[in-house]
Write an enzyme that holds these catalytic residues in place. Structure first.
Site, PDB file in Angstrom:
ATOM      1  N   ASP A  80       1.005  -0.905  -0.383  1.00 50.03           N
ATOM      2  CA  ASP A  80       0.136  -0.029   0.228  1.00 50.03           C
ATOM      3  C   ASP A  80       1.001   1.697   0.079  1.00 50.03           C
ATOM      4  O   ASP A  80       1.666   1.660  -1.153  1.00 50.03           O
ATOM      5  CB  ASP A  80      -0.997   0.490   1.373  1.00 50.03           C
ATOM      6  CG  ASP A  80      -1.333   1.093   1.172  1.00 50.03           C
ATOM      7  OD1 ASP A  80      -3.118   0.492   0.192  1.00 50.03           O
ATOM      8  OD2 ASP A  80      -2.160   1.962   1.642  1.00 50.03           O
TER       9      ASP A  80
ATOM     10  N   HIS B 102      -6.665  -7.259   0.786  1.00 51.13           N
ATOM     11  CA  HIS B 102      -6.030  -6.125   1.199  1.00 51.13           C
ATOM     12  C   HIS B 102      -4.640  -6.252   1.382  1.00 51.13           C
ATOM     13  O   HIS B 102      -3.423  -6.182   0.978  1.00 51.13           O
ATOM     14  CB  HIS B 102      -6.159  -4.041   0.944  1.00 51.13           C
ATOM     15  CG  HIS B 102      -5.212  -3.378   0.906  1.00 51.13           C
ATOM     16  ND1 HIS B 102      -4.512  -3.209  -0.223  1.00 51.13           N
ATOM     17  CD2 HIS B 102      -5.239  -2.671   1.714  1.00 51.13           C
ATOM     18  CE1 HIS B 102      -4.114  -1.996  -0.217  1.00 51.13           C
ATOM     19  NE2 HIS B 102      -3.942  -2.012   1.514  1.00 51.13           N
TER      20      HIS B 102
END
Length: 290
Positions: free
Chosen positions: A105, A270
């Site tokens: 991320d 994620h």
């Protein structure tokens, strides 16, 4: 909270900013960079495996976790260029001029910039569930962009975003922990509480980091694209199938930046270093043999 078996130090980087850094092991070095809205603790499972035969360095990024949170003095304070230079300094502090780098991320954006700015230092690069900045903004169009509403919120001038998020920080940051995990239970309650605490105490610096991604980071990436600069090291990308969801060719997007590319689609959510740590470890170990 700490990763068991790791020593902790505060490492001073540019402008007197000190980063909270966990380090353990011996052998070829690898640095692991966390994402949003988390801290270095997200790597605990992966780090525990890699430490068997690597020196593993796991910092909190500037503005996050227990690292310093300098006031936003200008666009460079939280540019990925500045944050990448922080990581090179951290590695050198532990005696490593060359090192492998894995980021998730936000940390993956820092790793991407480190690979472009410091190709002699970064030997291998792994990116978890992110697109390079220019491509991210390019694909976030129409109603499909609603999934990334926070990108647009935190891109606004200083003031209102910080006030809005600061009014309900746990609800704001917690919503991503819930929505982005395929199985939220893979983030135990005590770690969730720690992520929320750290984010609650870093609203201003987190917004500054995101604001940089809509301003100076775009300028830096545009300059590299126009100059034809690419990542010279072997690159592995692990992503959810965002290409199918948002209508683009994810492998092609990444290959334009990384000629030596291994692009893999994962089935977890994620937060893959916590949801599928064995898969992440396998991919990183495979990358390090290239």
């Amino acid at each position: 909270m700490r990763i068991p078996g790791f020593d902790y130090q505060r490492v001073t980087v540019a402008d007197g900013v000190a980063l909270n850094v966990a380090v353990a092991g011996s052998g070829s070095p690898i640095v692991l960079l966390h994402g949003f809205p988390q801290t270095h603790l997200m790597w605990r499972h992966v780090a525990a495996d890699l430490v068997a035969d690597h020196t593993v360095i796991v910092p909190d990024l500037r503005g996050y976790g227990d690292s310093d949170k300098p006031a936003e003095a200008g666009p460079d304070t939280y540019s990925k260029r500045t944050m990448a230079a922080d990581i090179v300094t951290v590695a050198r502090t532990f005696g490593h001029e060359r090192f492998a780098l894995a980021g998730h991320d936000r940390g993956a954006l820092v790793a991407f910039r480190a690979g472009l700015d410091h190709p002699a230092a970064v030997t291998h690069l792994a990116s978890l569930d992110v697109l390079p900045t220019l491509d991210m903004w390019d694909v976030m169009r129409g109603v499909r962009a609603a999934v990334g509403y926070h990108l647009f919120l935190m891109a606004q001038p200083a003031g209102l975003p910080e006030q809005m998020i600061g009014a309900v920080p746990d609800a704001f940051f917690g919503s991503f922990l819930d929505a982005w995990a395929q199985d939220p239970a893979t983030i135990p309650a005590d770690f969730r509480a720690e992520y929320l605490r750290a984010s609650r105490e870093a609203v201003t610096s987190i917004v500054a980091d995101y604001r940089a991604t809509a301003t100076i980071d775009v300028a830096h990436d545009t300059a590299d694209r126009e100059a034809g600069n690419t990542l010279r090291m072997p690159v592995t990308v692990l992503q959810q199938d965002w290409g199918a969801a948002l209508g683009y060719d994810a492998t092609a997007v990444w290959r334009a930046w990384a000629p030596d590319l291994d692009h893999r689609t994962v089935s977890c959510g994620h937060f893959m270093a916590e949801e599928a740590p064995a898969e992440v470890v396998k991919a990183i170990r495979s990358l390090l043999t290239r």
